[in-house]
Design a protein around this motif. Structure first.
Motif, PDB file in Angstrom:
ATOM      1  N   LYS A 272      38.801  29.703 -56.619  1.00 19.86           N
ATOM      2  CA  LYS A 272      38.933  29.599 -55.691  1.00 19.86           C
ATOM      3  C   LYS A 272      38.515  28.851 -54.848  1.00 19.86           C
ATOM      4  O   LYS A 272      38.739  28.299 -53.616  1.00 19.86           O
ATOM      5  CB  LYS A 272      38.610  31.043 -54.976  1.00 19.86           C
ATOM      6  N   HIS A 273      38.285  27.623 -55.498  1.00 21.45           N
ATOM      7  CA  HIS A 273      36.850  27.017 -54.553  1.00 21.45           C
ATOM      8  C   HIS A 273      38.205  25.436 -55.331  1.00 21.45           C
ATOM      9  O   HIS A 273      37.838  24.625 -55.894  1.00 21.45           O
ATOM     10  CB  HIS A 273      36.040  26.624 -55.162  1.00 21.45           C
ATOM     11  N   LEU A 274      39.209  25.195 -54.567  1.00 21.15           N
ATOM     12  CA  LEU A 274      40.455  24.244 -54.903  1.00 21.15           C
ATOM     13  C   LEU A 274      39.401  22.938 -54.215  1.00 21.15           C
ATOM     14  O   LEU A 274      40.182  22.062 -55.514  1.00 21.15           O
ATOM     15  CB  LEU A 274      41.812  24.403 -54.397  1.00 21.15           C
TER      16      LEU A 274
ATOM     17  N   GLU B  52      32.403  30.159 -45.343  1.00 22.82           N
ATOM     18  CA  GLU B  52      33.531  30.137 -45.380  1.00 22.82           C
ATOM     19  C   GLU B  52      34.102  28.693 -44.851  1.00 22.82           C
ATOM     20  O   GLU B  52      34.597  27.829 -45.838  1.00 22.82           O
ATOM     21  CB  GLU B  52      34.913  30.804 -44.299  1.00 22.82           C
ATOM     22  N   TRP B  53      33.130  28.011 -44.230  1.00 24.62           N
ATOM     23  CA  TRP B  53      32.870  26.838 -43.888  1.00 24.62           C
ATOM     24  C   TRP B  53      32.425  25.442 -44.455  1.00 24.62           C
ATOM     25  O   TRP B  53      32.478  24.983 -44.645  1.00 24.62           O
ATOM     26  CB  TRP B  53      32.593  26.206 -42.543  1.00 24.62           C
ATOM     27  N   ILE B  54      31.275  26.643 -45.299  1.00 25.89           N
ATOM     28  CA  ILE B  54      30.669  25.589 -46.036  1.00 25.89           C
ATOM     29  C   ILE B  54      31.341  25.051 -47.677  1.00 25.89           C
ATOM     30  O   ILE B  54      32.036  24.365 -47.829  1.00 25.89           O
ATOM     31  CB  ILE B  54      28.970  26.103 -46.997  1.00 25.89           C
ATOM     32  N   LEU B  55      32.070  26.060 -48.042  1.00 20.06           N
ATOM     33  CA  LEU B  55      33.351  26.617 -49.515  1.00 20.06           C
ATOM     34  C   LEU B  55      34.278  25.486 -49.224  1.00 20.06           C
ATOM     35  O   LEU B  55      34.292  24.582 -49.823  1.00 20.06           O
ATOM     36  CB  LEU B  55      33.511  27.502 -49.555  1.00 20.06           C
ATOM     37  N   ARG B  56      34.566  25.617 -47.590  1.00 15.13           N
ATOM     38  CA  ARG B  56      36.200  24.071 -47.379  1.00 15.13           C
ATOM     39  C   ARG B  56      35.570  23.675 -47.067  1.00 15.13           C
ATOM     40  O   ARG B  56      36.237  22.975 -47.443  1.00 15.13           O
ATOM     41  CB  ARG B  56      36.742  25.190 -46.653  1.00 15.13           C
ATOM     42  N   ASN B  57      34.514  22.492 -47.306  1.00 15.83           N
ATOM     43  CA  ASN B  57      33.984  21.310 -46.666  1.00 15.83           C
ATOM     44  C   ASN B  57      32.960  21.123 -48.159  1.00 15.83           C
ATOM     45  O   ASN B  57      32.230  20.038 -47.740  1.00 15.83           O
ATOM     46  CB  ASN B  57      33.232  21.646 -45.317  1.00 15.83           C
ATOM     47  N   SER B  58      33.157  21.660 -48.957  1.00 18.98           N
ATOM     48  CA  SER B  58      32.063  21.584 -50.433  1.00 18.98           C
ATOM     49  C   SER B  58      32.458  21.084 -51.635  1.00 18.98           C
ATOM     50  O   SER B  58      34.172  21.698 -51.513  1.00 18.98           O
ATOM     51  CB  SER B  58      30.968  21.923 -50.259  1.00 18.98           C
ATOM     52  N   SER B  59      32.811  19.480 -51.800  1.00 18.41           N
ATOM     53  CA  SER B  59      32.643  18.811 -53.016  1.00 18.41           C
ATOM     54  C   SER B  59      32.203  19.385 -54.214  1.00 18.41           C
ATOM     55  O   SER B  59      32.538  19.384 -55.253  1.00 18.41           O
ATOM     56  CB  SER B  59      33.414  17.246 -52.687  1.00 18.41           C
ATOM     57  N   VAL B  60      30.876  20.123 -54.055  1.00 18.44           N
ATOM     58  CA  VAL B  60      30.224  20.314 -54.745  1.00 18.44           C
ATOM     59  C   VAL B  60      30.644  21.972 -54.395  1.00 18.44           C
ATOM     60  O   VAL B  60      30.734  22.727 -54.659  1.00 18.44           O
ATOM     61  CB  VAL B  60      28.901  20.215 -54.463  1.00 18.44           C
TER      62      VAL B  60
ATOM     63  N   ILE C 294      33.106  41.116 -54.566  1.00 16.12           N
ATOM     64  CA  ILE C 294      34.350  40.416 -54.713  1.00 16.12           C
ATOM     65  C   ILE C 294      34.329  39.973 -53.323  1.00 16.12           C
ATOM     66  O   ILE C 294      35.569  38.920 -53.622  1.00 16.12           O
ATOM     67  CB  ILE C 294      35.523  41.997 -54.969  1.00 16.12           C
ATOM     68  N   GLU C 295      34.029  39.800 -52.044  1.00 15.01           N
ATOM     69  CA  GLU C 295      34.802  39.360 -50.919  1.00 15.01           C
ATOM     70  C   GLU C 295      33.535  38.004 -50.952  1.00 15.01           C
ATOM     71  O   GLU C 295      34.609  36.760 -50.342  1.00 15.01           O
ATOM     72  CB  GLU C 295      33.661  40.006 -50.048  1.00 15.01           C
ATOM     73  N   GLN C 296      32.736  37.468 -51.887  1.00 18.85           N
ATOM     74  CA  GLN C 296      32.162  36.484 -51.909  1.00 18.85           C
ATOM     75  C   GLN C 296      33.067  35.337 -53.234  1.00 18.85           C
ATOM     76  O   GLN C 296      33.134  34.577 -52.988  1.00 18.85           O
ATOM     77  CB  GLN C 296      30.878  36.043 -52.317  1.00 18.85           C
ATOM     78  N   ALA C 297      33.074  36.076 -54.494  1.00 20.96           N
ATOM     79  CA  ALA C 297      34.169  35.567 -54.784  1.00 20.96           C
ATOM     80  C   ALA C 297      36.212  35.724 -54.606  1.00 20.96           C
ATOM     81  O   ALA C 297      35.904  34.156 -55.132  1.00 20.96           O
ATOM     82  CB  ALA C 297      34.724  36.356 -56.399  1.00 20.96           C
ATOM     83  N   GLU C 298      36.389  35.981 -53.930  1.00 15.72           N
ATOM     84  CA  GLU C 298      37.786  35.138 -52.942  1.00 15.72           C
ATOM     85  C   GLU C 298      37.702  34.567 -52.453  1.00 15.72           C
ATOM     86  O   GLU C 298      38.171  33.541 -51.645  1.00 15.72           O
ATOM     87  CB  GLU C 298      38.335  36.156 -52.985  1.00 15.72           C
ATOM     88  N   GLN C 299      36.110  33.975 -52.306  1.00 17.07           N
ATOM     89  CA  GLN C 299      35.827  32.965 -50.848  1.00 17.07           C
ATOM     90  C   GLN C 299      36.144  31.907 -51.830  1.00 17.07           C
ATOM     91  O   GLN C 299      36.395  30.612 -51.577  1.00 17.07           O
ATOM     92  CB  GLN C 299      34.749  33.326 -49.916  1.00 17.07           C
ATOM     93  N   GLY C 300      35.194  31.773 -53.132  1.00 18.02           N
ATOM     94  CA  GLY C 300      35.416  30.586 -54.160  1.00 18.02           C
ATOM     95  C   GLY C 300      33.786  30.187 -54.285  1.00 18.02           C
ATOM     96  O   GLY C 300      33.378  29.555 -54.826  1.00 18.02           O
TER      97      GLY C 300
END
Length: 591
Positions: free
Chosen positions: A151-153, A213-221, A252-258
């Protein structure tokens, strides 16, 4: 000028985020300002099984004159993109093709065991300048992991393992007292700009889900978390109210976020808790103390241990790696290498082998506060008991006497344990034990740990590590000041320190600095000797020095000194003073 936030900007920041759905992000200094004379470049390769074209980033340092450029591993991620938009989803097609196969499991280990080189494996191989088959074999063996939730695209894949470059993790995250979504995203961007290979969001304050959510969507690491923190928040901070069901829901909540890797303290067993009773500092891990309190409250075994197989079944559907927590790590030098710490490490080994059976990637977390002479035992036991799974250590801190400087006390331990085989070093900032780190603290911690990681790579004789040192040393010796700055881990600080005393542009071509000045610079003197040797046809500087010494000796002998050293009635430079000079009261020291 060091790109740090001004005081006026800091004062404008709110203590907490007003609207978690629309944070007011502030800009950071750009890549070009942080790394003068560097450009972001990309290596291109085709993943043959799928035909996917992969672009792997790196930083190219451009040097002056005829000097060749130097290419450096880069973690800064895509630049000039608003956090409101988020980073490009570079793995979208990879994942869609993979999920279309209907595979039972979706982990890198699952594919590696089948002999399949995934796009992520190829990406990591290109970053490390290694063969993709070697990457695959290390992942299949469990000796390396590629944390990469499907999920971390936005992820630019990286690899953690003792046969690869030593990596650095930066902890970020808010607290109930301080910080905001804006601050934490900025810490993420700042940490990765300066070299953090992964980050962990350890938020325990407001808006935990939104912050992540904001961290994941802006993280390349890769992004890691400690899920028990959010689970505890869901039961109003009362450890006794935690249940497996609440914990599973959080996973599961955190897994779905990535989230790419979970730290889970499943090795904190009920029977180990009494072993901490006589410690100087007890249980210092937040996660470890939560699990220990729950175990004691109900006199039951740790629910994470009891439900380990259920946790694995979640992870192997998302390709979430497990970082088995060291909940009983020592929090002081006094407690280092005690029975509680090593009992948990042995259980980590058991949990690791069980995870591999279900194709889940694993690394083991380690201490803690460990004096230098006790560090090797930690590495030896981890390699033996955990079957060479990657070791992920906090420091270790090698002394307890330096609050405010624990990024240094721990970087010493990190360099040592990294050289022995630790694969991922969790940074410590100057604020450790004192408060929540700000952006500047994050940079200080990352730089300290990049030094430790690189020192470990040199000690391990990584085939590409020394090229960077050699390039900088050559620039230093040749007084190419701008090249020396550009090749530094922190170019802006290096130039600031130089320009503090010699700010003129001409000083950047001078053959000296303010430390020694123009007459006492050893490198300038060596340069002069070499020039002299070249001009007089000597083979090298040593031959020139020998000829020079012989010439001075001949000159001394030709002066026809008397026994006392007198020459043409003068005195001075005597080695031995004749007895009659003393008796006659002659002042041999007179000018």
């Amino acid at each position: 000028m060091d790109p740090s936030a001004s005081e006026s900007v800091k004062e404008k920041r709110s203590r907490h985020t007003v609207d978690p759905l629309a944070p007011e992000f502030l800009p950071l200094p750009p890549f070009e300002q942080c790394f003068p004379n560097s450009t972001k470049e990309f290596r291109e390769a085709v993943h043959e099984p799928t035909g996917t074209v992969i672009h792997v980033p790196f930083r190219r340092v451009h040097l002056s004159g005829e000097e060749p450029y130097l290419d450096i591993y880069d973690t800064s991620g895509p630049q000039n993109i608003s956090p409101q938009i988020g980073l490009p989803k570079i793995r979208k097609e990879w994942i869609e093709k993979r999920e279309g196969n209907g595979d039972q499991r979706l982990t890198q280990m699952f594919y590696a065991k089948k002999g399949i080189i995934t796009e992520e494996m190829l990406f990591c191989a290109l970053r490390e300048n290694l063969d993709a088959e070697f990457v695959r074999s290390e992942v299949a063996r469990g000796r390396a992991i590629i944390p990469s939730n499907k999920k971390h695209l936005e992820l630019e894949p990286m690899i953690v393992g003792r046969n690869f470059l030593v990596k650095v993790n930066a902890n970020i995250g808010n607290s109930a007292v301080l910080s905001s979504i804006e601050d934490e995203v900025q810490k993420l961007q700042w940490a990765t700009m300066w070299g953090a290979d992964t980050v962990m969001d350890l938020s325990t304050g407001r808006h935990i889900h939104e912050t992540r959510e904001w961290i994941l969507r802006n993280s390349s690491v890769p992004v890691g978390t400690v899920p028990i923190y959010q689970a505890l928040e869901k039961v109003d901070g009362i450890a006794e109210n935690l249940t497996w069901e609440v914990f599973r829901e959080t996973l599961i909540e955190q897994a779905e976020q990535g989230v790419d890797y979970f730290t889970i303290h499943a090795g904190v067993l009920l029977r180990y808790v009494p072993l901490t009773a006589k410690r100087m500092t007890g249980i210092v891990s937040r996660g470890g103390s939560i699990h220990a309190k729950w175990c004691l409250a109900y006199h039951k075994e740790n629910f994470a241990y009891e439900h380990w197989d259920d946790i694995l079944d979640i992870c192997n559907q998302y390709d979430i790696s497990l970082s088995i927590g060291d909940g009983l790590r020592p929090g002081s030098i006094y407690d280092a290498n005690d029975a509680a710490q090593f009992a948990e490490l042995a259980t980590q080994g058991e949990l690791t082998r069980r995870a591999w059976e279900k194709d889940v990637q694993v690394m083991n977390e380690g201490p803690g506060h460990i004096p230098m002479h006790k560090i090797p035992e930690n590495m030896e036991k981890q390699l033996d008991w955990c079957n060479e799974a990657p070791f992920y250590t906090l420091g270790p801190l090698t002394t307890d006497i330096a609050p405010g400087y624990d990024h240094i006390t721990s970087a010493i331990g990190a360099a040592n344990i990294g050289a022995l085989g630790t694969a991922l070093l969790c940074y410590v900032t100057p604020k450790e034990h004192l408060g929540l780190p700000n952006r500047d603290d994050v940079k200080a911690g990352v730089i300290a740990y990049k030094i430790a990681a690189h020192a470990a790579d040199l000690a391990k004789r990584h085939p590409y590590a020394q090229a960077w040192d050699d390039a900088l040393s050559k620039a230093r010796f040749e007084f190419r000041w701008k090249d020396q700055f550009a090749l530094s881990l922190d170019p802006t600080t290096a130039q600031e320190f130089h320009d503090e005393s010699l700010p003129a542009e001409g000083a950047k071509v001078a053959h000296f600095c303010s430390m020694c000045g123009p007459k006492f610079c050893s490198m300038k003197i060596t340069e002069d000797v070499r020039k002299y040797a070249e001009e007089h046809g000597y083979g090298d500087a040593e031959e020139a020095i020998k000829h020079g010494m012989d010439a001075m000796s001949a000159e001394f002998l030709a002066a026809k000194k008397t026994v006392s050293g007198e020459q043409w009635g003068e005195t001075g430079g005597e080695i031995y003073i004749p007895k009659h000079h003393v008796a006659e009261g002659k002042n041999t020291l007179a000018p």
